[in-house]
Structures are given as C-alpha cells and as structure tokens.
Design an enzyme around this catalytic site. Sequence first.
Site, PDB file in Angstrom:
ATOM      1  N   ASP A 305      42.369 -37.908 -10.398  1.00  0.00           N
ATOM      2  CA  ASP A 305      43.204 -37.426  -9.539  1.00  0.00           C
ATOM      3  C   ASP A 305      43.800 -38.396  -8.392  1.00  0.00           C
ATOM      4  O   ASP A 305      44.020 -38.328  -7.388  1.00  0.00           O
ATOM      5  CB  ASP A 305      42.381 -36.692  -8.425  1.00  0.00           C
ATOM      6  CG  ASP A 305      41.849 -35.487  -9.144  1.00  0.00           C
ATOM      7  OD1 ASP A 305      42.151 -34.990 -10.056  1.00  0.00           O
ATOM      8  OD2 ASP A 305      40.748 -34.749  -8.737  1.00  0.00           O
ATOM      9  N   ASP A 529      36.141 -25.710 -10.894  1.00  0.00           N
ATOM     10  CA  ASP A 529      37.436 -26.642 -10.551  1.00  0.00           C
ATOM     11  C   ASP A 529      37.588 -26.291  -8.895  1.00  0.00           C
ATOM     12  O   ASP A 529      38.014 -27.221  -8.285  1.00  0.00           O
ATOM     13  CB  ASP A 529      38.600 -26.303 -11.234  1.00  0.00           C
ATOM     14  CG  ASP A 529      38.367 -26.313 -12.564  1.00  0.00           C
ATOM     15  OD1 ASP A 529      37.793 -27.414 -13.082  1.00  0.00           O
ATOM     16  OD2 ASP A 529      38.947 -25.605 -13.407  1.00  0.00           O
TER      17      ASP A 529
HETATM   18  C1  BGC Z   1      34.003 -31.912  -8.207  1.00  0.00           C
HETATM   19  C2  BGC Z   1      33.061 -32.955  -8.463  1.00  0.00           C
HETATM   20  C3  BGC Z   1      32.239 -32.481  -9.468  1.00  0.00           C
HETATM   21  C4  BGC Z   1      33.088 -32.530 -10.805  1.00  0.00           C
HETATM   22  C5  BGC Z   1      32.467 -31.986 -12.181  1.00  0.00           C
HETATM   23  C6  BGC Z   1      34.949 -31.922  -9.476  1.00  0.00           C
HETATM   24  O1  BGC Z   1      36.085 -30.945  -9.521  1.00  0.00           O
HETATM   25  O2  BGC Z   1      34.859 -32.433  -7.275  1.00  0.00           O
HETATM   26  O3  BGC Z   1      32.185 -32.495  -7.262  1.00  0.00           O
HETATM   27  O4  BGC Z   1      31.149 -33.388  -9.860  1.00  0.00           O
HETATM   28  O5  BGC Z   1      34.017 -31.678 -10.564  1.00  0.00           O
HETATM   29  O6  BGC Z   1      32.094 -30.685 -12.181  1.00  0.00           O
END
Ligand code: BGC
Length: 590
Positions: A305, A529
């Site tokens: 990201d 997500d």
């Molecule tokens: C989140 C994280 C999380 C990761 C794995 C991301 O979208 O922001 O906090 O650890 O996904 O699930």
Amino acid sequence: MSREITRTTAPPARRRRTALLAACSLLATGAGAVAVMQTPAAAAALACNVDYQVSDWGSGFTTTVTIKNTGTAAIDGWTLTYDYAGNQKLSGGWGGVWSQSGKTVSVKNADWNKTLAAGATAAPGGQFTYSGTNAKPVSFAVNGVACNGGTTPTDPPTTPPPTTPPPTTPPPTGSKVDNPFQGAKLYVNPEWKAKAEAEPGGSRISDTSTSVWLDRIAAIEGVGTGMGLRDHLDEALKQANGEPLAINFVVYNLPGRDCAALASNGELKADELPRYKSEFIDPIAAALADPKYASLRITTVIEIDSLPNLVTNISSRPTGTPQCDVMKQNGNYVKGVGYALAKLGPIGNVYNYIDAGHHGWLGWDDNFGPSADLFAEAAKAEGSKLEYVTGFITNTANYGILKEPFYTINDSVNGTSVRQSKWVDWNRYVDELSYAQGFRQRLVQAGFASNIGMLIDTSRNGWGGTARPTGPGAQTSVDTYVNGGRLDRRIHLGNWCNQAGAGLGERPKAAPEAGIDAYLWVKPPGESDGASKEIPNDEGKGFDRMCDPTYTGNARNGNSMSGSLGDAPISGHWFSAQFQELMKNAHPAL
Ligand code: BGC
C-alpha cells in the site's frame, strides 16, 4: 491492501566485508589498545596474525575474527583478547566462547577448534550492538601475546578461511541462498491455525503457512496476550527442528499508511518517520539479528500500500488523493522503505521482498516502468543498496487470478484486441503470473540483481466454485469473449475489499514457475480487508466505501459496485463468513 487503481547463478555475497589486518603490537597505545605483557617464554613459541571483518548495519554488527597461527609450533588451547574504543556490546558469538568485561572482549576456543596447527586458522564470529562510532580494534592478542606475526594472511581477503562449523550454533551465513523458500519448511502461525481450526471444516487448511503481520508497534511485543515477534521466532525454531524453515513477516506500518484508501490507515501520522525508524524498524532489526535465530530463513514483505501510490494516486492522476500528495512530497514512504531495507538487508539470514502491487494496479504502461524506477530509488534511499532486495511480491491481499487459461493478452476477436475489452481496458496483463514475470524483467532493467525472485500471494485468488467458467467466452465481441471466459469473477478489476465469490488459491509452494520464488498465503484467509460500515476502533482504521456492498463506486473501479461482502469487521479482524466462502470456492478445491 494493494489496490487500484531460471535462475542459475548464486547470489553475490550480500554482506559488506571490510578487512583489517591487525597490525597488533606492544607499541599500540591509546583507546582500544590491549595491554599486553609479553613474557619472553610465551613469545618465543607463539606467533599469530588476526584478520578482523565486520558486517555493520548501523546499530549493530557481526564480526569474524580470523586467528592464524604464524609460528612453527601448534597452539594447544587459545584465548583471543581485544578492546573496543566505543560502547560495542556483545550479544552472542560462535566458534568459541565469547565474553566481555568492560571494553575488553575475550574469546576462548571451543573444544573442536582448540588446537591450531602451525599455519592453521580459527575464525570465531560474534554479534554486537552499538551506538555512535564502530571503530575497529587496533590490536589483538592470543594467550596474552600480541599478534604481530608481521606477515599478511595468505587467505585472500574476500574469501573467509575454511573452518569447521561448530556443531550446535551455526554462524549467520555470509551469503544468502538464492531462493529462501526452496528446500525449506514453511512456518505455520499458531494463532491463525487456532482461528482456522475453530471454524467448521477449517482443519482441512489449518496447517497451511500464512504470514505474520507486523502491522503496528505493539505487534513487536504482541498485541494484548497475542504472540510477539520473538514468540513467533521461538516457535519457528521449534517447528524447524534443526531443518531449514522459512518464516514470512509483513512489515506494514509506514507513516501515513494507505494514502489512497481508508480501511487500512495505520497508527503513525504522515510526518512520524522518526518513530517508524526508532520504535518500529530498529526493534524488529534487533530481534531478527539475534544469533539465536541465525538458522531460520526470515523473509519480509516490505510495506504494501505504499510506493505504487506515489505513482498512481497523486493529484496529477484522476484517482489522486491529497494524502498521497503529502507522502510524495515529504518522501516518507521512500525513506521508510529505504530505512527498513538498510536495517534488515545486512542481516545474514533476512530476505527482503518489496511490494509490487498487482496487475490490476501497475499493469498499465503509465504505471509499470515508473513504479520499477521508484522501487530502485527507494532501495537506494537511507543507506540502502539494491542488493538488500531479494525480490518483490505481487497480489498481496488482492484477488487477481494467477493464470487465465481461456484468453491471453495477444488474443483478438473480429480484429479487435482483448486489450480494448471493458475488463482489460488497455492493461498489458491479464493475470498475476504473467505480470510478475514481466515486471521482474523490468525491475532488473531498473538496476536490481538479475537473480531477484518474485512472490505471489495466492491466499484468495482461487476463483473456484460453481461460477467458474470451463471454456472460452463466445466470440461475438471482445467483451463477450473476455467476460465469458475469465476466471477472475470480480465486477471490476479495481475492486479489492472482501470480494464476494472469491476462493482460496494455490497452496504455498516454492519455485512453482520460472522467476517465481514462491506462492505464499500472505493475507491470512478469514481476516477482513475492511469494515462494511463505520466501526469505531483504536487502530487508526477508517471506513472505506469500497468495503460497503451498497457502494456504487468511483473512478478507480469504473464507477462499478464494490462487490464486497456485507457485515464485515474492520481490517485484520476475523470474518467467519468470508472464511467459509473462501473454503467453498477454493481452487484447487479442498
Ligand atoms: C490490516 C492489518 C492486518 C492485515 C492482515 C490489513 O488489512 O490493516 O491490520 O494485520 O490486513 O489481516
């Protein structure tokens, strides 16, 4: 989450070696000199040379100290002593028994290298932390006798002298293996395993390796009662049981994180680069460099990201956001990634993979080359070097299909290229495998090593189940052809949040295709997500309408429906309904 918008040669040694031929003598005085009382009797029998090498990452280093017996008689039992001028502090060693008293370091032989025949060498290694300057010691002594043999060692300075490795504690390797996943077991995260096993049918996949996300500072010690970084590394040693094992960490906490979306905004503000360095990367680097974990193959996914957003989501683009402009201007994504690489790259058993988006993001000409060049810039920022990058990862936490079997980018229908279909929309790629392989070549052109390897996150790109096409689409138009035959069933390629209809993809596997180091499950299946509606939280996570199934879209997804599942918790939290659907639509099927 990333969104929208045959290797033959061994890798170059990735450690910096600087040689110091110890010109040790009784004349050495001042800071760092060892006070040596040379007794005539001992001096007559013993003569030695010392070669001192360091591999330094700014807050710590490993050293190999090669002792050569330059005398005519064997040395039976040896103790090496030397002094540091600074605050270098021993954290561990191998190839001998290391200890430190004040500034003086002593290394006593191990049983297996006790006897040094005339002309023979021993090469104990140690690991240290420090701050300030890391000056090399100016003199060395063996059994109290200054090493002043006066000859240069016969070993060429770049080749470590041959030594018998100690039986129990292997030193960090000086050069990394080409593909850390090849021939290695893959770490099973006990916390994800427990969540999967608590689900009906979940035990069918609960022994699958998933990545560990370091997604906030607290994750290093463990959030609440959860496992921290060292807990995972200790568990990895157990699972390894003496054999090679790869454990993958997602390093994900940049300042101003996720500038083009809201669902995974993080805890650090756009200008908090100093905290990112000192409270996040430094402690991670210290733990990973602990010699206790030297036998593990530790791989990292560096900051999803982030960098691609500086190409595709700045205000000169229709999809730009003010937040991405800020991150481009303050340089903190580039500096943060550079700093992470600079700290982690020199560690002998750490392998860095930078996030390279996915084909539905960077597969267009305008995005492809500029992203590769930006990655090279970041990999040279903050003291990093291109060689600190083992490779790149695509599709992290995204849903892009691995291979489209029923159409290729070169197909056309009635003289019209599939690139003109609504779905492909002038992209150069139709699937992740062709994108990863194509991007690899462009990255090499950008300056990265010719043996870099790619990873693909296949946790949720299976697209199996009853809606999966079994043959090509009708050749009425490029749109019927592509839409009828594509396995990726998303409403729009730019959709990224909790996609309805998705299934588990290929199971983690090393070296599955040319140029690909591994398929991995990086996004742990069952972790959301983003929330489908506003949910207050203390993680910095926002509400992104791309996670709302009633949302009708924006420029980044062609103003289409979001295609996301309803009733979703905030990102990273367990989403049972999604886990069940992923199992149901798995391809290969469970
Ligand atoms: C989140 C994280 C999380 C990761 C794995 C991301 O979208 O922001 O906090 O650890 O996904 O699930």
